[in-house]
Design a protein around this motif. Structure first.
Motif: not given
Length: 518
Positions: A239-257
């Protein structure tokens, strides 16, 4: 004018400029209509600001600690390792498909139109909710800096009626500002985002320095489990791992641009990996420093107050407010980056005629070189979601949690078909790009890394969606809130199926839209 994008001759691009990058894009059948102005740092900043460790750790530190105690720190390197496996696969795809709307574009090229469409659809929904969730975080920071930011009532707590109403107001103002920035051009967006990221990095370094020079205990604190939630520790740890899971997303944004980045085949893979790696390093040091510097681990303040509690305890009023101002900057550029990435995804799908109002959503402003209506759509829909927070913050908190599940599922709709294609021999063209330069590749380790990324993504999607009372109904609520994640996913798929059917052309008829200059 409506025509098939495939009608564009690959070897003779109809382009607004004649650069190698634009000619490269035309080989995929698209007219280069976006302004290509981003360099390496601006590309890195897009991914780093989406992850935004100051924003997200500030929001969720107390959440992680309340479940796992100090030992929840170990979820951070674990989640980073899993997400880095995903990022390695994305980097390889970014080198071969430098196209805006990367999750949609990658998925449809790997698995076909239907799977690609649903990957894009889920990513759009997730980004709209994530933009609103980021914007609402201003309520946690601004009234603490100056009481004048509490414009409605006196109670600043986000779960109170006053706090929730004020959060809607502040978040709505922020979304209006980020929409305007996105409209006036990628160069302004890049300047503001790069400045904000620079301030955030300085803030991260300052916070780490303060924590490590004001420690109350040693690094052995990360082995303490005495403050974990009741029950078996493995359950609390997950359950506590959800904190890190919430944070480490969106790194693919460089590909979006990619279509606005110079030399994207080489820049985007590096910035995808570096944005995640730098975020993980900085975030890990913040977590460790906060646990070492917290005045108390046992009085409940660390779980309820989180990172703000430690900052306020270790800094006098003025320096503390400066750090909080850095957090406010991080929230601003985080919201801006999410909205920018989402608008490029909308544009990319609309350009293929795969969304309602595709002609409008694929139109590019002649002066600013930006897809105006996608930015406006995400801003308006984000504000609409914020209104749900009025008087009932629990509903919005549930939606914010669910949107992360959607992101992980969208990632799986890339990594799963990619694994199937690897087994069939992908990539066959590892020689290089149009200039003959070798592209980023995982080589003989590709299948193993990809398979581990799929296992990781499936495990985290289940962990995120699991109906825990402490996560989805901490203050009570109906059964539908407890099962919000699977219900929301099913609803998104059902609505998506209707939209997809409406947008699917009759046999032999094309609906792809050539982007227009307004």
């Amino acid at each position: 004018m409506v025509a098939s994008a495939e009608a564009i001759t690959p070897d003779r691009p109809t382009s607004l400029d004649t650069s190698d990058d634009s000619a490269d894009l035309a080989r995929f059948g698209y007219q280069p209509v976006l302004h290509r102005k981003l360099g390496r740092f601006a590309s890195f900043a897009a991914g780093f600001s989406f992850v935004s460790i100051l924003t997200t750790i500030f929001q969720f530190f107390g959440f992680g600690y309340s479940f796992g105690g100090a030992a929840f720190f170990w979820t951070w390197p674990l989640v980073f390792a899993g997400q880095f496996l995903v990022a390695l696969n994305f980097a390889e795809l970014a080198a071969r498909y430098p196209i805006s709307g990367c999750i949609y574009q990658w998925s449809r090229r790997l698995a076909g139109e239907v799977v690609g469409w649903f990957a894009g659809w889920m990513m759009i929904i997730a980004q709209i909710v994530t933009a609103a969730a980021a914007a609402i975080a201003l309520q946690v920071v601004l009234p603490t800096i100056w009481s004048g930011f509490q414009l409605i009532g006196t109670d600043t707590d986000l779960t109170s009626r006053d706090g929730a109403s004020n959060a809607v107001l502040l978040g709505s103002v922020l979304l209006v500002i980020t929409t305007l920035i996105n409209v006036v051009g990628i160069d302004w967006m890049a300047r503001i985002n790069s400045l904000g990221v620079t301030i955030e990095i300085i803030g991260v370094i300052a916070v780490i320095a303060v924590f490590f020079t004001h420690t109350d205990r040693g690094p052995g604190v990360v082995t303490h489990t005495d403050q974990a939630a009741t029950g078996p520790y493995w359950a609390a740890f997950l359950a506590s791992g959800l904190m890190a899971a919430y944070v480490m997303v969106g790194f693919d944004s460089a590909g979006e641009l990619s279509e606005e980045t110079r030399n994207p085949r080489h820049v985007a893979p590096r910035t995808i990996l570096s944005a995640l790696a730098v975020s993980a390093l900085g975030g890990g040091l913040i977590l460790l420093g906060a646990l070492m510097a917290a005045p108390s681990l046992t009085d409940g303040s660390l779980a309820s107050g989180g990172l703000a509690y430690v900052i306020e305890a270790k800094l006098s009023t003025t320096p503390g407010k400066v750090v909080l101002a850095c957090v406010a900057c991080a929230i601003t550029v985080c919201t801006l980056a999410i909205q920018t990435a989402g608008s490029r995804l909308l544009f990319s799908m609309a350009r293929d005629g795969r969304l309602p109002f595709s002609k409008q959503l694929s139109t590019v402003h002649p002066r600013f070189g930006t897809p105006v209506w996608p930015a406006v759509a995400i801003g308006v829909l984000g504000i609409g979601l914020l209104v749900l927070n009025l008087g009932n913050a629990a509903i919005f908190a549930t939606l914010a949690s669910v949107c992360i599940v959607m992101l992980y599922i969208a990632y799986l709709l890339v990594t799963v078909p990619l694994l199937r294609r690897r087994i069939q021999g992908w990539p066959a063209d590892v020689a290089g790009d149009a200039a003959g330069t070798k592209l980023f590749t995982l080589g003989r380790y590709g299948i193993a890394i990809n398979a581990l990324a799929v296992v990781w993504g499936l495990a985290m999607a289940v962990n995120l969606a699991w109906p825990r009372n402490a996560v989805y109904t901490p203050n009570g609520g109906g059964w539908w809130m407890l099962w919000a994640a699977p219900l929301f996913v099913l609803a998104t798929v059902a609505v998506g199926a209707v939209v997809h059917r409406l947008m699917t052309p009759a046999r032999g008829v094309t609906t792809e839209v050539v982007p227009q200059i307004a």
